[in-house]
Write a protein that holds these residues in place. Structure first.
Motif, PDB file in Angstrom:
ATOM      1  N   UNK A 183       1.000  -1.272  -0.067  1.00  0.00           N
ATOM      2  CA  UNK A 183      -0.078  -0.046  -0.023  1.00  0.00           C
ATOM      3  C   UNK A 183       0.808   1.171   0.107  1.00  0.00           C
ATOM      4  N   UNK A 184       2.039   1.370   0.397  1.00  0.00           N
ATOM      5  CA  UNK A 184       2.709   2.260   0.508  1.00  0.00           C
ATOM      6  C   UNK A 184       3.481   2.570  -0.732  1.00  0.00           C
ATOM      7  N   UNK A 185       4.121   1.542  -1.366  1.00  0.00           N
ATOM      8  CA  UNK A 185       5.112   1.992  -2.373  1.00  0.00           C
ATOM      9  C   UNK A 185       4.584   1.091  -3.545  1.00  0.00           C
ATOM     10  N   UNK A 186       3.392   0.271  -3.494  1.00  0.00           N
ATOM     11  CA  UNK A 186       3.084  -0.511  -4.541  1.00  0.00           C
ATOM     12  C   UNK A 186       3.714  -2.106  -4.620  1.00  0.00           C
ATOM     13  N   UNK A 187       2.876  -2.704  -4.844  1.00  0.00           N
ATOM     14  CA  UNK A 187       3.140  -4.369  -4.853  1.00  0.00           C
ATOM     15  C   UNK A 187       4.371  -4.714  -5.648  1.00  0.00           C
ATOM     16  N   UNK A 188       4.434  -4.226  -6.580  1.00  0.00           N
ATOM     17  CA  UNK A 188       5.679  -4.323  -7.530  1.00  0.00           C
ATOM     18  C   UNK A 188       7.196  -3.963  -7.153  1.00  0.00           C
ATOM     19  N   UNK A 189       6.894  -3.213  -6.104  1.00  0.00           N
ATOM     20  CA  UNK A 189       8.341  -2.731  -5.438  1.00  0.00           C
ATOM     21  C   UNK A 189       8.605  -3.572  -4.034  1.00  0.00           C
ATOM     22  N   UNK A 190       7.821  -4.409  -3.873  1.00  0.00           N
ATOM     23  CA  UNK A 190       8.252  -5.285  -2.645  1.00  0.00           C
ATOM     24  C   UNK A 190       8.677  -6.388  -2.964  1.00  0.00           C
ATOM     25  N   UNK A 191       9.890  -6.921  -2.587  1.00  0.00           N
ATOM     26  CA  UNK A 191      10.259  -8.147  -2.851  1.00  0.00           C
ATOM     27  C   UNK A 191      10.245  -9.067  -1.326  1.00  0.00           C
ATOM     28  N   UNK A 192       9.439 -10.212  -1.567  1.00  0.00           N
ATOM     29  CA  UNK A 192       9.086 -11.215  -0.642  1.00  0.00           C
ATOM     30  C   UNK A 192       9.884 -12.471  -0.898  1.00  0.00           C
ATOM     31  N   UNK A 193      10.594 -12.872  -0.043  1.00  0.00           N
ATOM     32  CA  UNK A 193      11.536 -13.840   0.039  1.00  0.00           C
ATOM     33  C   UNK A 193      11.136 -14.993   1.064  1.00  0.00           C
ATOM     34  N   UNK A 194      10.812 -16.083   0.684  1.00  0.00           N
ATOM     35  CA  UNK A 194      10.397 -17.311   1.098  1.00  0.00           C
ATOM     36  C   UNK A 194      11.908 -17.998   1.473  1.00  0.00           C
ATOM     37  N   UNK A 195      12.082 -18.358   2.711  1.00  0.00           N
ATOM     38  CA  UNK A 195      13.400 -18.953   2.977  1.00  0.00           C
ATOM     39  C   UNK A 195      13.180 -20.411   3.831  1.00  0.00           C
ATOM     40  N   UNK A 196      12.612 -21.289   3.138  1.00  0.00           N
ATOM     41  CA  UNK A 196      12.413 -22.644   3.928  1.00  0.00           C
ATOM     42  C   UNK A 196      13.732 -23.297   4.284  1.00  0.00           C
ATOM     43  N   UNK A 197      13.409 -24.055   5.349  1.00  0.00           N
ATOM     44  CA  UNK A 197      14.419 -24.987   5.931  1.00  0.00           C
ATOM     45  C   UNK A 197      13.787 -26.386   6.072  1.00  0.00           C
ATOM     46  N   UNK A 198      14.417 -27.204   6.595  1.00  0.00           N
ATOM     47  CA  UNK A 198      13.724 -28.725   6.299  1.00  0.00           C
ATOM     48  C   UNK A 198      12.791 -28.826   7.323  1.00  0.00           C
ATOM     49  N   UNK A 199      12.523 -27.628   8.382  1.00  0.00           N
ATOM     50  CA  UNK A 199      11.520 -27.630   9.360  1.00  0.00           C
ATOM     51  C   UNK A 199      10.201 -26.953   8.709  1.00  0.00           C
ATOM     52  N   UNK A 200      10.194 -26.316   7.591  1.00  0.00           N
ATOM     53  CA  UNK A 200       9.266 -25.578   7.303  1.00  0.00           C
ATOM     54  C   UNK A 200       7.962 -26.227   6.511  1.00  0.00           C
ATOM     55  N   UNK A 246      19.865  -6.890  -0.196  1.00  0.00           N
ATOM     56  CA  UNK A 246      19.746  -5.284  -0.099  1.00  0.00           C
ATOM     57  C   UNK A 246      20.957  -4.744  -0.667  1.00  0.00           C
ATOM     58  N   UNK A 247      22.181  -5.285  -0.309  1.00  0.00           N
ATOM     59  CA  UNK A 247      23.280  -4.951  -0.753  1.00  0.00           C
ATOM     60  C   UNK A 247      23.420  -4.902  -2.379  1.00  0.00           C
ATOM     61  N   UNK A 248      22.988  -6.119  -2.843  1.00  0.00           N
ATOM     62  CA  UNK A 248      23.157  -6.357  -4.191  1.00  0.00           C
ATOM     63  C   UNK A 248      22.272  -5.712  -5.134  1.00  0.00           C
ATOM     64  N   UNK A 249      21.110  -5.428  -4.627  1.00  0.00           N
ATOM     65  CA  UNK A 249      20.144  -5.001  -5.674  1.00  0.00           C
ATOM     66  C   UNK A 249      19.296  -3.520  -5.042  1.00  0.00           C
ATOM     67  N   UNK A 250      19.646  -3.085  -3.868  1.00  0.00           N
ATOM     68  CA  UNK A 250      19.294  -1.720  -3.358  1.00  0.00           C
ATOM     69  C   UNK A 250      18.307  -1.760  -2.750  1.00  0.00           C
ATOM     70  N   UNK A 251      17.460  -2.751  -2.349  1.00  0.00           N
ATOM     71  CA  UNK A 251      16.240  -2.778  -1.624  1.00  0.00           C
ATOM     72  C   UNK A 251      16.546  -2.302  -0.327  1.00  0.00           C
ATOM     73  N   UNK A 252      15.360  -1.660   0.587  1.00  0.00           N
ATOM     74  CA  UNK A 252      15.423  -1.505   2.075  1.00  0.00           C
ATOM     75  C   UNK A 252      14.985  -2.628   2.678  1.00  0.00           C
ATOM     76  N   UNK A 253      15.656  -3.161   3.539  1.00  0.00           N
ATOM     77  CA  UNK A 253      15.321  -4.345   4.140  1.00  0.00           C
ATOM     78  C   UNK A 253      14.351  -3.873   5.459  1.00  0.00           C
ATOM     79  N   UNK A 254      13.119  -4.416   5.431  1.00  0.00           N
ATOM     80  CA  UNK A 254      12.219  -3.870   6.604  1.00  0.00           C
ATOM     81  C   UNK A 254      11.881  -5.018   7.427  1.00  0.00           C
ATOM     82  N   UNK A 255      11.644  -4.861   8.777  1.00  0.00           N
ATOM     83  CA  UNK A 255      11.487  -6.082   9.627  1.00  0.00           C
ATOM     84  C   UNK A 255      10.198  -6.264   9.739  1.00  0.00           C
TER      85      UNK A 255
END
Length: 224
Positions: free
Chosen positions: A71-88, A146-155
């Protein structure tokens, strides 16, 4: 000097001004939600970013944070990363993918098992130390993107977690340049998610947050 009262001739075909309607007050949840959106948008733009990245666990905190970002900057500007482990679990991975589709986000999957194995070959951790290692590997991935592509990491961490220390330091839930939910306690996180979906329904839009992300019980799955 003499005060003079000036009387203007009003054309007969001009109707008298009608009293304006009083806008109904927004609910607390609506005001808090849009305040979070405004705060994130201002921080992103004023610091020279155009996109954000965050981990998507399939849970409520990351889902609400991603919706606020869209809603703040548009869905196309949000990078969502799934990082599954063997427990996911499969439902967590499915919910993360569903959320990203609803938001129109840039969705990526970065499995962490091989990275964790590399650390384990060196350190041979177990118990809580091993669980925290897996959580922190996710934080490393987000910072690398973030470092490679210039995104702001949000928590996606919320106020309740910050107040009680119920989080892994340097993991995907706590690292980043900005935490949109830092002043939102856990109870209101659920309220805001439900409000946002209801708002979408009232406008004939697709609800941004999967219902299963709202209704599933909390777990420490992301920390494993």
């Amino acid at each position: 000097f003499t005060d003079a009262l000036m009387v203007w001739d009003v054309p007969e075909d001009v109707d008298a001004a009608q009293p304006s309607a009083i806008e109904e007050s927004a609910s607390d949840d609506e005001q808090v939600y849009w305040a979070c959106v405004t705060g994130l948008r201002d921080y992103v733009l004023k610091n020279g970013f155009s996109s954000v990245v965050l981990g998507l666990s399939g849970g409520i905190d990351s889902a609400l944070t991603a919706a606020i970002a869209a809603d703040a900057i548009g869905g196309g500007n949000v990078v969502g990363v799934s990082m599954p482990s063997v427990h996911s679990s499969e439902h967590s991975k499915d919910d993360a993918a569903d959320l990203a589709k609803r938001l129109g986000a840039d969705y990526r999957v970065e499995p962490i098992a091989r990275m964790v194995d590399a650390f384990q070959d060196q350190l041979a951790l177990d118990g809580v130390a091993e669980e925290n290692l897996q959580a922190r590997v996710r934080g490393v991935i987000l910072m690398a993107l973030s470092n490679r592509e210039g995104h702001l990491v949000i928590a996606p961490g919320n106020k309740s977690e910050l107040a009680t220390g119920y989080a892994t330091i340097y993991d995907a839930g706590s690292i980043g340049g900005f935490a949109p939910l830092k002043d939102v306690d856990k109870s209101r996180v659920w309220q805001l998610a439900r409000w946002r979906n209801a708002y979408a329904a009232s406008r004939g839009e697709v609800a941004p947050i999967p219902v299963s992300s709202i209704e599933k019980p909390p777990s420490a799955e992301l920390d494993r």
